[in-house]
Design an enzyme around this catalytic site. Structure first.
Site, mmCIF file in Angstrom:
data_model
loop_
_atom_site.group_PDB
_atom_site.id
_atom_site.type_symbol
_atom_site.label_atom_id
_atom_site.label_comp_id
_atom_site.label_asym_id
_atom_site.label_seq_id
_atom_site.Cartn_x
_atom_site.Cartn_y
_atom_site.Cartn_z
ATOM 1 N N ASP A 1 -13.981 0.172 -6.119
ATOM 2 C CA ASP A 1 -14.704 -0.899 -5.440
ATOM 3 C C ASP A 1 -15.771 -1.441 -6.378
ATOM 4 O O ASP A 1 -15.936 -0.976 -7.501
ATOM 5 C CB ASP A 1 -15.296 -0.414 -4.123
ATOM 6 C CG ASP A 1 -16.278 0.732 -4.296
ATOM 7 O OD1 ASP A 1 -16.572 1.106 -5.449
ATOM 8 O OD2 ASP A 1 -16.758 1.261 -3.283
ATOM 9 N N ASP B 1 -7.521 2.436 2.945
ATOM 10 C CA ASP B 1 -8.310 3.494 2.304
ATOM 11 C C ASP B 1 -9.298 4.108 3.282
ATOM 12 O O ASP B 1 -9.854 3.419 4.140
ATOM 13 C CB ASP B 1 -9.056 2.969 1.067
ATOM 14 C CG ASP B 1 -10.308 2.167 1.411
ATOM 15 O OD1 ASP B 1 -11.380 2.777 1.584
ATOM 16 O OD2 ASP B 1 -10.212 0.925 1.505
#
EC number: 2.4.2.29
Length: 372
Positions: free
Chosen positions: A89, A281
Site C-alpha cells: 500500500d 486483503d
C-alpha cells in the site's frame, strides 16, 4: 514486466469471474485471498510459499528498517525470502487508520476516532505524521510514497490517498476526495517515469455515496492504471459494503483486475465476489487465530470454550493443513491457549490460512461451474 490479467471464465449466474494475474514473480489465480503481512511477515505463519499474493504495509517498513535499507539488500522479495507476488500500500492507509481505525474497525465502531494522535497536518503536499515507534516527525507525499514502494520492489503498488472515517464532515469529505485524486494522479505520473516490473492500481473513493463512487470510477478508468482498488469508507455494516461494492464494480471495465481493500472476512467475500471482485486483503484469519477463533467448514469454532477441553478430534477432521495433519487436537490447542503458549497462535494461524486458501479454491470452482 507490468502485470497481465486474463479472464478465464465469466459466470453465467453473476458478474463473478475466474482469472489469472501474471507478474514478474509469478501467477495469481483469482478470486484470491491476500493475507496482510504488516511488517513483511504473516503473524504465526512461517511458510508463505503457497500464498499467491501477500500484502505488505509500506508505512511500517518505512519506519523500520526503512525502504532504502531494504532496497540495499535487494528489495522486499530478497529481504523476506519470497519468490512470489507482493502488493504494497502507499502508507496512507496505515497513517490514517492509526488515527481513525481500519475499515474493519470502522464498521464495528462507526468511525470513532482512536486515541493516538499521530497525524500532525494534512495538506495538498502530503501528510505530516509522527512515527508510532519513536515519535519522530515524518512526511509522506505521493512521490515519496511511490519511491518507497519502488525501493521495496513490490509487484503491485498503490497511490497515496487519504482514508476518511464514515462520520467525516461532508465539506471535508469533498475536499479530501479532490485532494486524494490529485495525489493519485501525482503518484501515477511518478510511477510511469520508471515503471519497471511494477504495476499500479488506482484507488476508488466516494464513501457510501453512489454518485461519488461513480465519479471515482471514472477518474480511475480514465487514467492508465493497471488495475482498480475499491477503497475508502465502505459504510457501517455488511449491507453497506455490499451496496458500495455493487455500485462501484458495476462502473468498472472488465479488462482490469479489481481489488477490495481491507475487506477479507469470509461473510464479506461470499457477499461481494459475485460483483466480479478479483482479490481481497485482510489480516482477519491470523488475527482471529490469535484470539482462538478457528475457521472451519462448519463455521467459526471458539477453541477456548470448555466443550473442547477433552475433545481429541483434529482441529478440523479431514483438513490437510500442517496442524491437523500433525495431529494437533482441539483439546491440546485449547490447552495451549489457556497457558498462553505462543504455539497456540501459530497452529491456529496455520490452520486458518489453509482454510482461507481452500475456500478460495472452492469459490473459483463454483464460478467455473456457474454456481456463483
Amino acid at each position: 514486466m507490468a502485470l497481465r490479467f486474463e479472464i478465464l471464465h465469466q459466470s453465467k449466474k453473476s458478474r463473478a469471474r475466474v482469472g489469472r494475474i501474471e507478474t514478474a514473480h509469478g501467477y495469481i489465480d483469482t478470486p484470491a485471498f491476500v493475507p496482510v503481512a504488516t511488517n513483511g511477515a504473516l503473524k504465526g505463519v512461517l511458510d508463505h510459499s503457497n500464498i499467491p499474493l501477500m500484502f505488505c504495509n509500506t508505512y511500517h517498513l518505512i519506519v523500520h528498517p526503512g525502504a532504502e535499507a531494504i532496497a540495499a539488500m535487494g528489495g522486499l522479495h530478497q529481504f523476506i525470502g519470497r519468490n512470489a507476488p507482493i502488493i504494497t500500500d502507499s502508507g496512507g492507509f496505515q497513517i490514517f487508520s492509526l488515527a481513525y481505525g481500519s475499515v474493519a474497525e470502522e464498521i464495528k465502531s462507526c468511525g470513532k476516532k482512536k486515541g493516538g494522535n499521530t497525524i500532525i497536518k494534512v495538506n495538498d503536499d502530503g501528510v505530516h505524521f509522527k512515527s508510532y515507534r519513536d515519535g519522530r516527525k515524518l512526511f509522506l507525499s505521493p512521490e515519496i510514497s511511490v519511491q518507497a514502494q519502488k525501493d521495496l520492489g513490490a509487484d503491485i503498488i498503490l497511490p497515496l490517498d487519504e482514508l476518511l472515517p464514515f462520520h467525516a464532515d461532508p465539506t471535508y469529505f469533498h475536499q479530501s476526495s479532490q485532494r486524494t485524486y490529485v495525489w493519485e494522479k501525482r503518484s501515477l505520473d511518478y510511477h510511469l517515469k520508471n515503471p519497471g516490473i511494477q504495476s499500479m492500481y488506482g484507488v476508488i473513493h466516494g464513501g457510501t455515496f453512489p454518485d461519488q463512487r461513480k465519479l471515482g470510477c471514472k477518474f480511475v478508468e480514465d487514467l492508465p492504471f493497471d488495475g482498480s482498488a475499491i477503497g475508502g469508507s465502505l459504510g457501517k455494516n455488511l449491507q453497506d459494503i455490499v451496496e458500495v461494492v455493487g455500485v462501484t464494480a458495476a462502473n468498472l471495465s472488465a479488462e482490469r483486475p479489481r481489488h477490495l481493500l481491507g475487506i477479507g472476512d469470509l461473510p464479506s467475500i461470499w457477499a461481494t465476489v459475485g460483483f466480479g471482485i478479483d482479490s481481497f486483503d485482510s489480516s482477519y484469519p491470523t488475527k482471529a487465530a490469535r484470539h482462538g477463533m478457528i475457521l472451519t467448514s462448519q463455521g467459526p469454532l471458539k477453541i477456548n470454550n470448555q466443550r473442547y477441553s477433552s475433545d481429541l478430534n483434529p482441529i478440523e477432521p479431514g483438513c490437510s493443513c500442517l496442524a491437523c495433519s500433525q495431529g494437533i487436537t482441539r483439546a491440546y490447542l485449547r490447552h495451549l491457549f489457556k497457558v498462553h503458549e505462543p504455539n497456540a497462535g501459530i497452529w491456529a494461524s496455520i490452520h486458518n490460512m489453509h482454510h482461507m486458501q481452500k475456500v478460495m479454491r472452492e469459490i473459483r470452482e463454483g464460478i467455473l461451474n456457474d454456481r456463483i
